[in-house]
Design an enzyme around this catalytic site. Structure first.
Site, PDB file in Angstrom:
ATOM      1  N   ASN A   1       0.805  -1.224   0.000  1.00 52.83           N
ATOM      2  CA  ASN A   1       0.000   0.000   0.000  1.00 52.83           C
ATOM      3  C   ASN A   1       0.843   1.281   0.000  1.00 52.83           C
ATOM      4  O   ASN A   1       0.467   2.280  -0.603  1.00 52.83           O
ATOM      5  CB  ASN A   1      -0.999   0.000   1.160  1.00 52.83           C
TER       6      ASN A   1
ATOM      7  N   GLU B   1       4.851  -3.744  12.556  1.00 46.75           N
ATOM      8  CA  GLU B   1       3.854  -2.679  12.381  1.00 46.75           C
ATOM      9  C   GLU B   1       2.669  -3.332  11.696  1.00 46.75           C
ATOM     10  O   GLU B   1       2.705  -3.576  10.490  1.00 46.75           O
ATOM     11  CB  GLU B   1       4.455  -1.537  11.563  1.00 46.75           C
TER      12      GLU B   1
ATOM     13  N   CYS C   1      -3.338   1.048   7.147  1.00 44.76           N
ATOM     14  CA  CYS C   1      -3.579   0.533   8.498  1.00 44.76           C
ATOM     15  C   CYS C   1      -3.955   1.631   9.480  1.00 44.76           C
ATOM     16  O   CYS C   1      -4.574   1.358  10.513  1.00 44.76           O
ATOM     17  CB  CYS C   1      -2.355  -0.225   8.995  1.00 44.76           C
TER      18      CYS C   1
ATOM     19  N   GLU D   1       9.027   2.816  14.399  1.00 41.38           N
ATOM     20  CA  GLU D   1       9.723   3.297  13.205  1.00 41.38           C
ATOM     21  C   GLU D   1       9.577   4.813  13.177  1.00 41.38           C
ATOM     22  O   GLU D   1       8.509   5.341  13.471  1.00 41.38           O
ATOM     23  CB  GLU D   1       9.132   2.667  11.943  1.00 41.38           C
TER      24      GLU D   1
END
Length: 496
Positions: free
Chosen positions: A160, A261, A295, A470
């Site tokens: 994505n 993640e 997400c 991150e």
């Protein structure tokens, strides 16, 4: 023949990158890259299999022995050079994104700009790695802590946001002094291969960044071998919670350091006293960008009863102005879904919601007049906790509105999920702002704002949305470092 042209055609690679060379799989097999906006295959990449994997790790390990000795300023300059080359190739990389992901050109350009922030940020972080020295409880001793790169790292990158996720992961690893192997999603390898080409041009030595491509069928075995390889010391994965759990189990062999993640079931809260225009503007991005395939997107929209009908009307009117079409077409504001799986999931969620009392306010169908993976932006009102959409991440252009009465009630509903990636709320009550910041179970919280992700902000969730961070100061680069403690005895009376 390609359906597009690049300013620099040499950036298009239908090959994997191994030790600075563009190579094919050992069995010479390939898989097709499909344009989600047309359904047409326009390129092919090597379909690497299990026997191909070890050479990529061996190459990265050999390169690591040399690269880890490069001083921080050298690494920073390499990252800045990479940043400059990506900036110059911005339009070409965005065009590859359009044809791989289906997103509109404006969104693709926005992703490249967002991604560039990570290259810039971690170039600076390379020179900010610090150890420490302290005098412990024993007066004659000194305790020293030094930071060193952890070693060969692996990045498993989603489809994505392939450019943003690649640079966010790779820039941190490279700044720390690690080498990295990237396995792109089978849907989006071309943009990542272009980034790797630019890394070579920036001066990174062969093997510092390797790219191994493979199709969906071979992804599980290739990923498992990368995770379990004894020379790999760090794995970073962005994707679903289901797959993330599998990755964590793989990495338990050898006790690899892992950053996960994972999925989100993000709540978006609008209170009676919230700024509705502000909330609407944020939600239009948080739901319809990338056709809902992110997400951190709003999965469950809770609106207080006093403004429910008004906000629903505002939302429907704004959504009907969206122009769905091929990402390369002028005026397109929402593109295709990247995979046909997304279309099927949309239909399943909509059917379930309607059967359980949901009311379709707009949309609800595939767009059969277009050849690709297109679905109408869909809004369903009168959502309820028992619906599938309340429990699963949607990952598509479906927005469900839930009605609530009190703050206590909505906090309970918002937290009623195994996931905890992001949450958003809109209110003018300062006291409520502090309460929600503390009470909402999410790793990132937007307070009267929507998307707030950036290189300077730690990114990551809690609960089943993963662990590790991150981006952000210190925390992200620490994911690629080890600490060594040294203890020294000092005799102030000794004579040399």
């Amino acid at each position: 023949m390609l359906p597009f042209t690049l300013d620099d055609p040499s950036l298009l690679h239908e090959a994997s990158l191994l030790n600075g060379k563009w190579v094919q799989a050992q069995q010479q097999q390939t898989f097709g890259i499909e344009d989600p906006g047309s359904g047409q295959v326009f390129a092919y990449c090597p379909n690497n299999r299990l026997p191909d994997v070890d050479q990529y790790v061996d190459s990265a390990q050999t390169a690591f022995f040399k690269y880890k000795e490069a001083n921080p300023r050298v690494r920073a300059k390499l990252l800045l050079s990479w940043h400059g080359l990506i900036t110059n190739a911005r339009n070409d990389i965005a065009k590859l994104l359009v044809y791989e992901t289906g997103k509109p050109m404006a969104e693709a350009l926005g992703e490249v700009d967002y991604a560039l922030g990570f290259a810039w940020w971690f170039a600076g972080e390379a020179e900010r790695i610090r150890g420490s020295i302290a005098q412990p409880s024993v007066s004659s001793r000194r305790t020293l802590v030094i930071k060193q790169p952890i070693g060969v790292s692996v990045a498993l990158v989603p489809w994505n946001f392939p450019v943003a996720m690649t640079i966010r992961k790779a820039a941190a690893a490279l700044a720390a002094g690690c080498t990295m192997i990237i396995k792109p999603s089978p849907e989006t390898p071309l943009s990542i291969l272009a980034l790797a080409d630019l890394a070579l041009r920036a001066g990174f030595e062969p093997g510092v960044l390797n790219i191994i491509t493979t199709d969906n069928e071979n992804t599980p075995v290739v990923s498992e071998r990368l995770c379990k390889h004894p020379l790999v010391r760090k794995v970073t994965f962005t994707g679903s919670t289901t797959v993330g759990s599998i990755i964590a189990k793989h990495c338990s062999d050898g006790l690899k350091k892992v950053t996960l993640e994972l999925g989100g079931n993000c709540p978006f809260l609008v209170f009676d006293d919230g700024d509705l225009d502000q909330a609407l503007a944020a939600l239009m991005v948080l739901k319809w960008r990338t056709a809902g395939q992110a997400c951190t997107h709003a999965n469950r929209v809770y609106v207080q009863s006093g403004v429910y009908d008004k906000f629903l009307s505002m939302l429907v009117n704004a959504t009907k102005k969206l122009q769905v079409g091929h990402g390369a077409a002028s005026g397109t504001t929402m593109g295709a879904l990247t995979t046909t799986r997304g279309l099927e999931k949309m239909e399943r969620h909509i059917t379930d919601a309607v059967l359980k009392g949901g009311k379709i306010a707009c949309g609800g169908r595939r767009l059969t007049n277009l050849p690709g993976n297109f679905f109408e932006p869909t809004i369903i009102s009168e959502m309820a906790p028992a619906m599938l959409t309340s429990k699963e991440e949607i990952f598509g252009p479906l927005l469900g509105l839930y009605r609530f009465e009190t703050e206590e009630e909505v906090v309970q509903m918002a937290n009623d999920t195994s996931m905890g990636l992001a949450a958003y709320f809109f209110t003018k009550d300062t006291s409520r702002t502090w309460r929600l910041l503390e009470r909402l179970e999410a790793g990132m919280i937007g307070m009267n704002t929507g998307n707030a992700s950036g290189a300077e902000s730690p990114f990551g969730g809690i609960k089943a949305s993963g662990y590790g961070k991150e981006a952000g100061k210190d925390v992200a680069i620490e994911e690629y470092l080890i600490s060594k403690t040294g203890t020294l005895t000092v005799d102030p009376m000794s004579k040399l």
